[in-house]
Write a protein that holds these residues in place. Structure first.
Motif, PDB file in Angstrom:
ATOM      1  N   ASP A  98     -17.268  -6.233   5.603  1.00  0.00           N
ATOM      2  CA  ASP A  98     -17.285  -6.244   4.132  1.00  0.00           C
ATOM      3  C   ASP A  98     -15.840  -6.186   3.338  1.00  0.00           C
ATOM      4  OD1 ASP A  98     -16.760  -3.518   4.435  1.00  0.00           O
ATOM      5  OD2 ASP A  98     -18.332  -2.874   3.429  1.00  0.00           O
ATOM      6  N   GLY A  99     -14.904  -5.944   4.325  1.00  0.00           N
ATOM      7  CA  GLY A  99     -13.443  -5.742   3.653  1.00  0.00           C
ATOM      8  C   GLY A  99     -12.981  -4.331   3.308  1.00  0.00           C
ATOM      9  N   SER A 100     -13.864  -3.332   3.589  1.00  0.00           N
ATOM     10  CA  SER A 100     -13.585  -2.253   3.232  1.00  0.00           C
ATOM     11  C   SER A 100     -12.755  -1.602   4.630  1.00  0.00           C
ATOM     12  CB  SER A 100     -14.534  -1.268   3.131  1.00  0.00           C
ATOM     13  OG  SER A 100     -15.617  -1.409   4.125  1.00  0.00           O
ATOM     14  N   TYR A 101     -12.181  -0.583   4.532  1.00  0.00           N
ATOM     15  CA  TYR A 101     -11.384   0.076   5.661  1.00  0.00           C
ATOM     16  C   TYR A 101     -11.987   1.289   6.203  1.00  0.00           C
ATOM     17  CZ  TYR A 101      -7.562  -3.226   4.963  1.00  0.00           C
ATOM     18  OH  TYR A 101      -6.846  -4.413   4.727  1.00  0.00           O
ATOM     19  N   LEU A 102     -12.090   1.650   7.331  1.00  0.00           N
ATOM     20  CA  LEU A 102     -12.673   3.002   7.919  1.00  0.00           C
ATOM     21  C   LEU A 102     -11.493   3.680   8.545  1.00  0.00           C
ATOM     22  CD1 LEU A 102     -15.911   1.844   9.597  1.00  0.00           C
ATOM     23  CD2 LEU A 102     -15.633   2.891   7.409  1.00  0.00           C
ATOM     24  N   VAL A 103     -11.163   4.923   8.028  1.00  0.00           N
ATOM     25  CA  VAL A 103     -10.017   5.691   8.554  1.00  0.00           C
ATOM     26  C   VAL A 103     -10.740   6.919   9.521  1.00  0.00           C
ATOM     27  CG1 VAL A 103      -8.262   7.171   8.057  1.00  0.00           C
ATOM     28  CG2 VAL A 103      -8.915   5.336   6.461  1.00  0.00           C
ATOM     29  N   ASP A 104     -10.713   6.640  10.821  1.00  0.00           N
ATOM     30  CA  ASP A 104     -11.313   7.628  11.805  1.00  0.00           C
ATOM     31  C   ASP A 104     -10.435   8.710  12.080  1.00  0.00           C
ATOM     32  OD1 ASP A 104     -12.811   8.774  13.588  1.00  0.00           O
ATOM     33  OD2 ASP A 104     -13.224   7.127  14.702  1.00  0.00           O
ATOM     34  N   ILE A 105     -10.555   9.864  11.552  1.00  0.00           N
ATOM     35  CA  ILE A 105      -9.781  11.108  11.693  1.00  0.00           C
ATOM     36  C   ILE A 105     -10.139  11.877  12.805  1.00  0.00           C
ATOM     37  CG2 ILE A 105      -8.573  13.033  10.503  1.00  0.00           C
ATOM     38  CD1 ILE A 105      -8.987  11.400   7.800  1.00  0.00           C
ATOM     39  N   ILE A 106      -9.341  12.117  13.791  1.00  0.00           N
ATOM     40  CA  ILE A 106      -9.475  12.914  14.823  1.00  0.00           C
ATOM     41  C   ILE A 106      -8.271  14.195  15.171  1.00  0.00           C
ATOM     42  CG2 ILE A 106      -9.789  13.022  17.514  1.00  0.00           C
ATOM     43  CD1 ILE A 106     -11.189  10.400  17.454  1.00  0.00           C
ATOM     44  N   LEU A 107      -8.854  15.330  15.326  1.00  0.00           N
ATOM     45  CA  LEU A 107      -7.916  16.204  15.827  1.00  0.00           C
ATOM     46  C   LEU A 107      -8.619  16.828  16.851  1.00  0.00           C
ATOM     47  CD1 LEU A 107      -7.368  18.028  12.201  1.00  0.00           C
ATOM     48  CD2 LEU A 107      -5.557  16.713  13.550  1.00  0.00           C
ATOM     49  N   SER A 108      -7.638  17.193  18.070  1.00  0.00           N
ATOM     50  CA  SER A 108      -8.088  17.651  19.117  1.00  0.00           C
ATOM     51  C   SER A 108      -7.160  18.733  19.829  1.00  0.00           C
ATOM     52  CB  SER A 108      -8.553  16.581  20.271  1.00  0.00           C
ATOM     53  OG  SER A 108      -9.038  17.309  21.399  1.00  0.00           O
ATOM     54  N   GLY A 109      -7.407  19.909  20.117  1.00  0.00           N
ATOM     55  CA  GLY A 109      -6.458  20.978  20.591  1.00  0.00           C
ATOM     56  C   GLY A 109      -6.897  21.547  21.910  1.00  0.00           C
ATOM     57  N   LYS A 110      -6.093  22.726  22.126  1.00  0.00           N
ATOM     58  CA  LYS A 110      -6.469  23.595  23.160  1.00  0.00           C
ATOM     59  C   LYS A 110      -7.263  24.681  22.651  1.00  0.00           C
ATOM     60  CE  LYS A 110      -2.126  22.275  25.888  1.00  0.00           C
ATOM     61  NZ  LYS A 110      -0.833  23.025  26.316  1.00  0.00           N
ATOM     62  N   LYS A 111      -7.594  25.517  23.615  1.00  0.00           N
ATOM     63  CA  LYS A 111      -8.774  26.710  23.155  1.00  0.00           C
ATOM     64  C   LYS A 111      -7.856  27.548  22.173  1.00  0.00           C
ATOM     65  CE  LYS A 111     -11.260  26.983  27.253  1.00  0.00           C
ATOM     66  NZ  LYS A 111     -11.738  27.984  28.387  1.00  0.00           N
ATOM     67  N   ASP A 112      -6.573  27.861  21.891  1.00  0.00           N
ATOM     68  CA  ASP A 112      -5.786  28.659  21.347  1.00  0.00           C
ATOM     69  C   ASP A 112      -5.421  27.979  19.877  1.00  0.00           C
ATOM     70  OD1 ASP A 112      -4.071  27.016  22.555  1.00  0.00           O
ATOM     71  OD2 ASP A 112      -2.532  28.949  22.833  1.00  0.00           O
ATOM     72  N   GLN A 113      -5.714  26.472  19.577  1.00  0.00           N
ATOM     73  CA  GLN A 113      -5.387  25.911  18.463  1.00  0.00           C
ATOM     74  C   GLN A 113      -6.384  25.788  17.595  1.00  0.00           C
ATOM     75  OE1 GLN A 113      -3.960  22.325  20.302  1.00  0.00           O
ATOM     76  NE2 GLN A 113      -1.570  23.006  20.021  1.00  0.00           N
ATOM     77  N   ASP A 114      -6.265  26.626  16.652  1.00  0.00           N
ATOM     78  CA  ASP A 114      -7.197  26.777  15.623  1.00  0.00           C
ATOM     79  C   ASP A 114      -6.945  25.890  14.193  1.00  0.00           C
ATOM     80  OD1 ASP A 114      -9.312  27.397  13.896  1.00  0.00           O
ATOM     81  OD2 ASP A 114      -8.901  29.436  13.815  1.00  0.00           O
ATOM     82  N   VAL A 115      -7.686  24.832  14.148  1.00  0.00           N
ATOM     83  CA  VAL A 115      -7.493  23.909  13.121  1.00  0.00           C
ATOM     84  C   VAL A 115      -7.489  24.567  11.606  1.00  0.00           C
ATOM     85  CG1 VAL A 115      -8.293  21.817  11.774  1.00  0.00           C
ATOM     86  CG2 VAL A 115      -8.130  21.781  14.258  1.00  0.00           C
ATOM     87  N   PHE A 116      -8.493  25.336  11.671  1.00  0.00           N
ATOM     88  CA  PHE A 116      -8.570  26.289  10.139  1.00  0.00           C
ATOM     89  C   PHE A 116      -7.499  27.401  10.196  1.00  0.00           C
ATOM     90  CE2 PHE A 116     -11.921  23.234  10.340  1.00  0.00           C
ATOM     91  CZ  PHE A 116     -12.316  23.105   8.953  1.00  0.00           C
ATOM     92  N   LYS A 117      -7.168  28.014  11.341  1.00  0.00           N
ATOM     93  CA  LYS A 117      -6.223  29.053  11.363  1.00  0.00           C
ATOM     94  C   LYS A 117      -7.102  30.305  10.862  1.00  0.00           C
ATOM     95  CE  LYS A 117      -1.780  26.610  11.042  1.00  0.00           C
ATOM     96  NZ  LYS A 117      -0.587  26.425  10.372  1.00  0.00           N
ATOM     97  N   GLY A 118      -8.563  30.429  11.199  1.00  0.00           N
ATOM     98  CA  GLY A 118      -8.981  31.579  10.787  1.00  0.00           C
ATOM     99  C   GLY A 118      -9.848  31.651   9.351  1.00  0.00           C
ATOM    100  N   SER A 119      -9.554  30.456   8.616  1.00  0.00           N
ATOM    101  CA  SER A 119      -9.639  30.357   7.271  1.00  0.00           C
ATOM    102  C   SER A 119     -11.007  29.315   7.267  1.00  0.00           C
ATOM    103  CB  SER A 119      -8.624  29.892   6.379  1.00  0.00           C
ATOM    104  OG  SER A 119      -9.096  29.207   5.173  1.00  0.00           O
ATOM    105  N   GLU A 120     -11.669  29.171   6.006  1.00  0.00           N
ATOM    106  CA  GLU A 120     -12.858  28.233   5.922  1.00  0.00           C
ATOM    107  C   GLU A 120     -12.499  26.887   5.092  1.00  0.00           C
ATOM    108  OE1 GLU A 120     -15.917  30.442   3.849  1.00  0.00           O
ATOM    109  OE2 GLU A 120     -16.431  31.667   5.326  1.00  0.00           O
ATOM    110  N   TYR A 121     -10.973  26.889   4.991  1.00  0.00           N
ATOM    111  CA  TYR A 121     -10.664  25.753   4.229  1.00  0.00           C
ATOM    112  C   TYR A 121      -9.323  25.425   5.103  1.00  0.00           C
ATOM    113  CZ  TYR A 121      -8.174  23.378   0.703  1.00  0.00           C
ATOM    114  OH  TYR A 121      -7.540  22.427  -0.210  1.00  0.00           O
ATOM    115  N   ALA A 122      -9.380  23.911   5.251  1.00  0.00           N
ATOM    116  CA  ALA A 122      -7.968  23.461   5.916  1.00  0.00           C
ATOM    117  C   ALA A 122      -7.741  22.069   5.030  1.00  0.00           C
ATOM    118  CB  ALA A 122      -8.404  23.167   7.144  1.00  0.00           C
TER     119      ALA A 122
END
Length: 369
Positions: free
Chosen positions: A93-117
């Motif tokens: 339909d002409g729109s764009y899909l932006v597929d965002i992926i983050l993947s890390g190890k056990k000690d890599q916390d995307v949110f760094k202990g927070s509820e917001y990122a």
């Protein structure tokens, strides 16, 4: 991100055993638009304290009006995930899909202990000055379900799907303000003049108050069209000079412009044509030799149509035209010796014929006796 790594990550999300999949309470996606950029952030479901090492989120970017090129996504520098990928593809339909992926190890916390990122910024790339684009969080698998995000905790086993409640789409738009061209109806008057003893042409014109600058054009005889030679920024600038070849003829015109917010330009009327002929260069290599006659010689001047030789009885006194040579190739002249042994002084200059049919003279050579 290498495609095989992304495929493995997506496969892990898709193939976990049902016992390892948990539905999380509602989280929230936060989209904030500013100019042509949309900041993307996430709130974890309240009370969730697990270490989040991986997540997947899909954005949909649609053109409501106007057109756009493929958008771009830049992750926040604070995110330290080992894998950061934003795969951008265009739908039917002409729109764009932006597929965002983050993947890390056990000690890599995307949110760094927070509820917001903060995840990053999406850059919209519109085509044209008037446009509107819509950015929203889409369902992960494209099956029409509610917007959601998938998480994986530090165990590498427990996957969570969190619906994103109260996640509003945002729009990025621009409708340029009308350009003020109140005095563009006035036709500019362009004046040109060649500097004496120089190959510079001075351009002068009147000011257009509502403009942001001017564009100077020169007529090209080969293409039979005008070509831009200089953009002059600033309405208050009403003079400019530029060097050209000696003994050359030119035709110029000028027009004002107003710059819109998106950088596009609106132009005023072209000025009347201004024609100018530059004088030839100063004659060099002038010499006088006396034998039974007086022999004058000089170096040829590029572009000259001819030369004029002057003579006088005093070096700094009055000189009279002795001879006009109408052939550019002629660089010698032999004359009789002065009577009664009087001393004579000589000098020579080149000339061209201007646009108005009148001669345009270069500077005189050094004086020789």
């Amino acid at each position: 991100m290498k495609k095989w790594m992304k495929y493995i990550f997506v496969l892990l999300f898709a193939l976990f055993l049902p016992t390892a999949v948990a539905a999380a309470e509602n989280g929230k996606g936060i989209l904030t638009a500013e100019n042509n950029e949309v900041s993307v952030a996430l709130n974890l479901p309240e009370g969730k304290t697990e270490t989040i090492t991986s997540l997947r989120l899909v954005l949909r970017v649609s053109a409501v009006s106007g057109a756009m090129e493929k958008p771009a996504f830049q992750f926040e520098s604070a995110i330290k995930s080992a894998v950061q990928d934003a795969d951008i593809s265009q739908s039917a339909d002409g729109s764009y899909l932006v597929d965002i992926i983050l993947s890390g190890k056990k000690d890599q916390d995307v949110f760094k202990g927070s509820e917001y990122a903060k995840l990053g910024k999406l850059s919209i790339r519109p085509v044209g000055s008037e446009y509107e684009a819509k950015v929203e969080i889409a369902d992960i698998w494209g099956d029409g379900s509610a917007p959601s995000v998938k998480y994986m905790d530090g165990s590498g086993v427990n996957e969570m799907t969190a619906p994103l409640a109260d996640t509003a789409a945002v729009t990025v738009k621009n409708k340029p303000a009308p350009v003020d061209i109140s005095d563009f109806g006035k036709k500019l008057k362009l004046k040109t003049r060649g500097k004496k003893g120089s190959r510079s042409i001075v351009f002068e014109w009147e000011k257009i108050e509502s403009s942001d600058g001017y564009v100077l054009y020169e007529y090209d005889a080969k293409s039979k069209s005008y070509k831009e030679i200089k953009t002059i920024n600033g309405a208050a600038v009403t003079a400019f000079s530029k060097k050209f070849k000696y003994a050359s003829k030119h035709t110029f015109c000028l027009r004002a412009f107003k710059r819109a917010a998106d950088g596009s330009k609106t132009y005023g009327q072209y000025s009347s044509e201004a024609k100018v002929t530059l004088a030839p260069a100063k004659v060099k290599g002038f010499s006088v030799k006396k034998t039974s006659k007086v022999k004058l010689s000089w170096k040829k001047v590029d572009g000259a149509k001819g030369y004029q030789i002057y003579a006088g009885t005093k070096k700094n006194g009055k000189y009279k035209l002795l001879k006009t040579i109408k052939k550019a190739k002629t660089t010698k002249l032999t004359i009789k010796k002065p009577k009664n042994g009087k001393t004579r002084y000589y000098k020579v200059r080149a000339y061209v014929t201007g646009n108005n049919g009148k001669k345009k003279y270069g500077e005189f050579s050094a004086v020789k006796k």
